[in-house]
Design an enzyme around this catalytic site. Sequence first.
Site, short mmCIF file in Angstrom:
data_model
loop_
_atom_site.label_atom_id
_atom_site.label_comp_id
_atom_site.label_asym_id
_atom_site.label_seq_id
_atom_site.Cartn_x
_atom_site.Cartn_y
_atom_site.Cartn_z
N LYS A 116 0.98 -1.23 0.01
CA LYS A 116 -0.12 -0.03 -0.12
C LYS A 116 0.96 1.48 0.03
CE LYS A 116 -3.94 -2.41 0.54
NZ LYS A 116 -5.18 -2.26 -0.15
N LYS B 38 1.35 -9.83 -2.94
CA LYS B 38 0.76 -9.82 -3.76
C LYS B 38 0.22 -8.55 -4.31
CE LYS B 38 -4.30 -9.62 -2.54
NZ LYS B 38 -4.34 -8.69 -3.46
N ASP C 262 -2.39 -5.57 -5.97
CA ASP C 262 -3.71 -5.27 -5.67
C ASP C 262 -4.27 -5.47 -6.94
OD1 ASP C 262 -5.93 -4.96 -3.82
OD2 ASP C 262 -4.79 -3.14 -2.61
N GLU C 263 -5.78 -5.17 -6.76
CA GLU C 263 -6.62 -5.74 -7.82
C GLU C 263 -6.75 -4.65 -9.05
OE1 GLU C 263 -7.44 -4.35 -4.75
OE2 GLU C 263 -8.82 -2.75 -5.41
N HIS D 186 -8.82 -12.78 -6.84
CA HIS D 186 -9.35 -11.51 -6.29
C HIS D 186 -10.67 -11.54 -6.58
CE1 HIS D 186 -9.71 -7.65 -4.63
NE2 HIS D 186 -8.59 -7.78 -4.15
N LYS E 106 -13.07 -5.21 7.09
CA LYS E 106 -13.31 -3.85 6.69
C LYS E 106 -14.56 -3.96 5.97
CE LYS E 106 -10.27 -3.09 2.84
NZ LYS E 106 -9.08 -2.14 2.31
C1 3PG Z 1 -7.35 -6.85 -0.74
O1 3PG Z 1 -6.55 -6.91 -1.73
O2 3PG Z 1 -7.89 -7.48 -0.14
C2 3PG Z 1 -7.11 -5.41 0.09
O3 3PG Z 1 -6.22 -4.58 -0.69
C3 3PG Z 1 -6.68 -5.75 1.42
O4 3PG Z 1 -6.09 -4.49 1.89
P1 3PG Z 1 -6.18 -4.19 3.38
O5 3PG Z 1 -5.41 -5.24 4.01
O6 3PG Z 1 -5.51 -2.84 3.50
O7 3PG Z 1 -7.51 -3.88 4.01
#
Ligand code: 3PG
Length: 428
Positions: free
Chosen positions: A164, A190, A192-193, A282, A323
């Site tokens: 991130k 990994k 991200d999407e 994903h 979340k």
């Molecule tokens: C995912 O790919 O599931 C999210 O990007 C997870 O991100 P986070 O751990 O910061 O909520």
Amino acid sequence: MAGITYEDFIDLSFEPSDADLVCTFRIDPADGMGVESAASRVASESSNGTWAALPTGEGFTDMRAMAFEIGEIDDDSGTGATTDAAEIKVAYPEGLFEPGSMPQILSCIAGNIMGMKAVDTIRLVDCEWPEGLATSFSGPQFGSSVRREIFGVDDRPILATVPKPKVGLSTERHAEVGYEAWTGGVDLLKDDENLTDQEFNPFHDRLVESLAERDRAEDETGEPKSYLINVTAGTNEMLERVDQVAAEGCEYVMVDVVTTGWAAVQTVRERCEELGLAIHAHRAMHAAFDRLPEHGVSMRVLAQVARLVGVDQLHTGTAGLGKLANEDTVGINAWLRDDLHGLDDVLPVASGGLHPGLVPDLLDATGTNVCVQAGGGIHGHPDGTHEGAKALRAAVDAYAEDRSLESKAEESPALRAAIDEWGTETPR
Ligand code: 3PG
């Protein structure tokens, strides 16, 4: 049969055969529409009927679906009162479907019916997949055996992290973050999407540089490490990226399975079998289908589809601890592990707002045959990514050792700092 009308698609004494696909829907009939009338319309429009009476006769094979069960739904008041909505079951004959074609199946059971005026809302809740249809798909190539086969791990979940900010990091910085996380104790880097092949971080450069850091981290830690690189693109381009991943010596590809589309995932699955690559799925955009509890397609059904088309790992949520909203993680994970006519299982990935303080409750809910993925819960650690990775690994190790986080934190300053920062809070 002389002709078919809606009435021919409901029979409450009908008994489905073992070869039928049985789907459970929640329907809320429109004003002035009885439950039985609505149920028959669902069966009709999702198989071979329409609003008008249709001639049949010579040259017609009867491929009708049949609504055969209607159940009331409580209004949650605790008084036993029921709503106008109902849970119905519809049986679809095997011959209605093209074996091995997920798009064709979904065009039946989650197609036009999602927009019919006969219902205010309709949700495909669950499917019971018969052997013939299920085994017309390849299913996962590895499933949860990736833990043992790639990482040699069976006493703890495997751990993944997504750098991130999710997009915007240069290739060099992205690979460095990977190195910090791998050497801190994470198994998988990994993407991200929404990171694929952008100018600030091109796909092939990221693949090569990240794997170089992966090799360095393996040398230093003596542990196998791998990388979930996002190959999501148009199908032909995706296959080229899959080939590049294999050529560079990685074990996995990642695909955004919902936005990419199931047919493309099936094509990637075939190429991955040739190359011996595992698929990390994903589920970005799943909530467009499953978030409203009374409409759309449940995450449970999306997970079933993902297993049939053959992904090895799938995001299934965090049992409400992270979340994201509306999660039946435990039920979905159980389905992904249950026998499905001999098809392999799928490794559930818990992701979305996780951090070390949530690990004990998460693993109590999901068990340890999972992948735990944390982005913010690693890179937002007060002492940075490396310490964040150490904290998550310590939390998972503590669970495997049957120790409390507090006791483990006495020997892990990284875990101590994470607990002091986030405690056991559920982020939003
Ligand atoms: C995912 O790919 O599931 C999210 O990007 C997870 O991100 P986070 O751990 O910061 O909520």
